[in-house]
Structures are given as C-alpha cells and as structure tokens.
Scaffold this active site. Structure first.
Site, PDB file in Angstrom:
ATOM      1  N   HIS A 195     -60.125  41.403  32.992  1.00  0.00           N
ATOM      2  CA  HIS A 195     -59.059  40.863  33.831  1.00  0.00           C
ATOM      3  C   HIS A 195     -58.068  41.923  34.296  1.00  0.00           C
ATOM      4  O   HIS A 195     -57.234  41.640  35.170  1.00  0.00           O
ATOM      5  CB  HIS A 195     -58.311  39.758  33.075  1.00  0.00           C
ATOM      6  CG  HIS A 195     -59.131  38.526  32.856  1.00  0.00           C
ATOM      7  ND1 HIS A 195     -59.621  37.758  33.895  1.00  0.00           N
ATOM      8  CD2 HIS A 195     -59.560  37.924  31.720  1.00  0.00           C
ATOM      9  CE1 HIS A 195     -60.309  36.740  33.405  1.00  0.00           C
ATOM     10  NE2 HIS A 195     -60.290  36.821  32.090  1.00  0.00           N
TER      11      HIS A 195
ATOM     12  N   GLN B 235     -67.020  36.970  22.186  1.00  0.00           N
ATOM     13  CA  GLN B 235     -65.966  35.965  22.280  1.00  0.00           C
ATOM     14  C   GLN B 235     -66.521  34.554  22.379  1.00  0.00           C
ATOM     15  O   GLN B 235     -67.472  34.286  23.132  1.00  0.00           O
ATOM     16  CB  GLN B 235     -65.080  36.247  23.494  1.00  0.00           C
ATOM     17  CG  GLN B 235     -64.198  37.472  23.301  1.00  0.00           C
ATOM     18  CD  GLN B 235     -63.156  37.594  24.399  1.00  0.00           C
ATOM     19  OE1 GLN B 235     -63.219  38.501  25.212  1.00  0.00           O
ATOM     20  NE2 GLN B 235     -62.193  36.679  24.417  1.00  0.00           N
TER      21      GLN B 235
ATOM     22  N   GLU C  63     -65.459  31.079  23.728  1.00  0.00           N
ATOM     23  CA  GLU C  63     -64.437  30.648  24.679  1.00  0.00           C
ATOM     24  C   GLU C  63     -64.742  29.331  25.377  1.00  0.00           C
ATOM     25  O   GLU C  63     -63.984  28.908  26.250  1.00  0.00           O
ATOM     26  CB  GLU C  63     -64.233  31.728  25.746  1.00  0.00           C
ATOM     27  CG  GLU C  63     -63.819  33.077  25.177  1.00  0.00           C
ATOM     28  CD  GLU C  63     -63.558  34.098  26.253  1.00  0.00           C
ATOM     29  OE1 GLU C  63     -62.383  34.281  26.619  1.00  0.00           O
ATOM     30  OE2 GLU C  63     -64.531  34.719  26.737  1.00  0.00           O
TER      31      GLU C  63
ATOM     32  N   ALA D 233     -56.934  30.891  25.285  1.00  0.00           N
ATOM     33  CA  ALA D 233     -56.647  30.347  26.616  1.00  0.00           C
ATOM     34  C   ALA D 233     -57.889  29.698  27.217  1.00  0.00           C
ATOM     35  O   ALA D 233     -57.867  28.544  27.658  1.00  0.00           O
ATOM     36  CB  ALA D 233     -56.113  31.442  27.529  1.00  0.00           C
ATOM     37  N   ASP D 234     -59.009  30.451  27.223  1.00  0.00           N
ATOM     38  CA  ASP D 234     -60.231  29.912  27.821  1.00  0.00           C
ATOM     39  C   ASP D 234     -60.781  28.739  27.023  1.00  0.00           C
ATOM     40  O   ASP D 234     -61.257  27.757  27.608  1.00  0.00           O
ATOM     41  CB  ASP D 234     -61.284  31.012  27.937  1.00  0.00           C
ATOM     42  CG  ASP D 234     -61.066  31.899  29.150  1.00  0.00           C
ATOM     43  OD1 ASP D 234     -60.999  31.358  30.270  1.00  0.00           O
ATOM     44  OD2 ASP D 234     -60.969  33.122  28.990  1.00  0.00           O
TER      45      ASP D 234
END
Length: 255
Positions: A46, A148, A150, A175-176
């Site tokens: 990101h 991860q 997610e 967050a995801d």
C-alpha cells in the site's frame, strides 16, 4: 547481515517479539524505529516504496542494531518476492493468503531450487555473489516467511495454512479481516473476536505464532488480551502526527 535464524528461533519459541511498520520508506525513519525493535516491516503493498528504497531501508535497519528487516510484498507473485529478497531483507510478509496451496506457493517463491523456484543470481542478499553458493545450499530456509490472514476464507483454512512447512508465522490483518466480516474497524464485535480466536486456536495445532498490527496504545493492550503471540506496535506514518499534537495544542491555547 541480520542474524535471521536467531530472529526465527525467537519467533517460534514464543519469546517477546515486537516490531514496527514502515510505510514512509526513508532509511533515517527506519533506522530510528529499528533501534528498539526486534523486526521492522517495510511495506510495498500500500506504500509507494520502490526496490531501491527497500534496499536502503534494509541497510538502515541492519545498522541500527539486531532488528530483522522484512518486506511486505503486494501479492504472492514469485517475481515480486524474488526481487525484494534480492535487496537483502531477512524475509517477506505476504498478504491475502487464503489456502494451504497459496501458502505453499509462497514458500516455493522464497526457497531456492530444488526446494523452491527462486531464481539464482548474485545480489545484495548474498554479498553480491560472494556468498551465493552458501545461500543456495541453505535454499533460503534461513529467511522468515509470514503470511497474512485477512479474509473469512483464510480464517476457515487457518489450520491448514499454519501447518504448511516453511511458514514461520501468521499475521492477522485487522482492517481487512474486519472488513471481510462486514464489521470494519469494530474490533470488539463478536464476529471479529470469534474469527481471531479461531485463527489462534488453529495455529496452536502446529505451534505457529500469530501476530497482528496495532496503531494505538489501546490496540496494543486489546491485542494482548486477545492472546496474540507477537505484535507490530505502530506505524511510522502514525508516529508523526502524534508527535506534533502537543505543539498544535499550544498554538491553539496561545491564540
């Protein structure tokens, strides 16, 4: 170069392991953050961090002490993984891994043949070719490989993902994951807590540590209560506005 096997051992043995998230990509910022950390993750998913910046961040982290420099890639593309590893980072963090097959592909991308598919070439990672033969002999097993969790599907497959040989740890992206569950940012929601607890329980079956990212002191305490094994305790870009809060308040009071 960082003593990556030592970092891997501490991660696996459940020691106190704390890291920082690096999104700015500047070596001075990385050097400052790494001084009180066990590891630091430079983001290329990101953040607009290019390969040259990753290499310079790795140098800065190494110069700061004993911290390991890791890089988060954008996906499980073996070319992306190969290129960041050639900068000399100590391992990779791969987002959005949802199955054991995907996790195995990540491990293959990290490892040299015959265990994997990573291309062989002289680079900073092997002292520009001087240590290439030794690196190939180790196949890349000394590198840290974290994937991860997610999404809801990843939670369902967490046990199988964690059990893949070569996966050193899982990292829950809060967050995801909360967004995938329809409760974005609601970290006390039953759906989110149950998902995290499911991942933690699943990973214990293979003694695979599970960590996460905190962005505030309250989140650090919340994740401790959840039972995570390790944490990234903040983001460099988040430290900056918190550091200027007091001067701004002073100016308002003077006005």
């Amino acid at each position: 170069m960082t003593d990556t096997p030592e970092f891997k051992r501490r991660l696996r043995d459940g020691g106190s392991v704390v890291g920082h998230w690096l999104s700015i990509g500047h070596p001075a910022v990385a050097e400052i953050c790494a001084r009180d950390a066990d590891f630091a993750v430079v983001d290329t998913e990101h953040a607009p961090t290019d390969l040259e910046s990753v290499a310079n961040v790795a140098r800065a982290v190494e110069s700061a002490g004993d911290a390991a420099a890791l890089a988060r890639v954008a996906d499980d593309d073996p070319v992306r993984i190969k290129r960041v590893l050639d900068t000399g980072v100590s391992g990779v963090l791969v987002p959005m891994v949802e199955s054991a097959d995907e996790a195995r592909r990540v491990v293959e991308a990290v490892r040299y043949p015959p265990e994997g598919i990573r291309g062989i070439a002289g680079s900073r990672a092997n002292d520009y070719g001087r240590d290439l033969a030794e690196q190939v002999e180790r196949a890349g097993a000394d590198l840290v490989t974290i994937v991860q969790v997610e999404t809801e599907r990843a939670v369902e497959n967490a046990r199988e993902i964690a059990a893949v040989e070569g996966i050193d740890a899982l990292l829950v992206g809060p967050a995801d994951l909360s967004g995938s569950l329809g409760v974005f940012g609601e970290y006390d929601a039953d759906e989110f807590r149950e998902a995290v607890e499911s991942v933690l329980d699943a990973a214990r079956a293979s003694n695979t540590p599970v960590g996460t990212l905190a962005t505030t002191d309250d989140e650090i305490r919340r994740w401790v209560d959840y039972g995570y094994d390790y944490q990234l305790v903040g983001v460099d870009a988040g430290y900056l506005p918190r550091g200027r809060t007091r001067p701004e308040r002073l100016r308002r009071s003077d006005g």
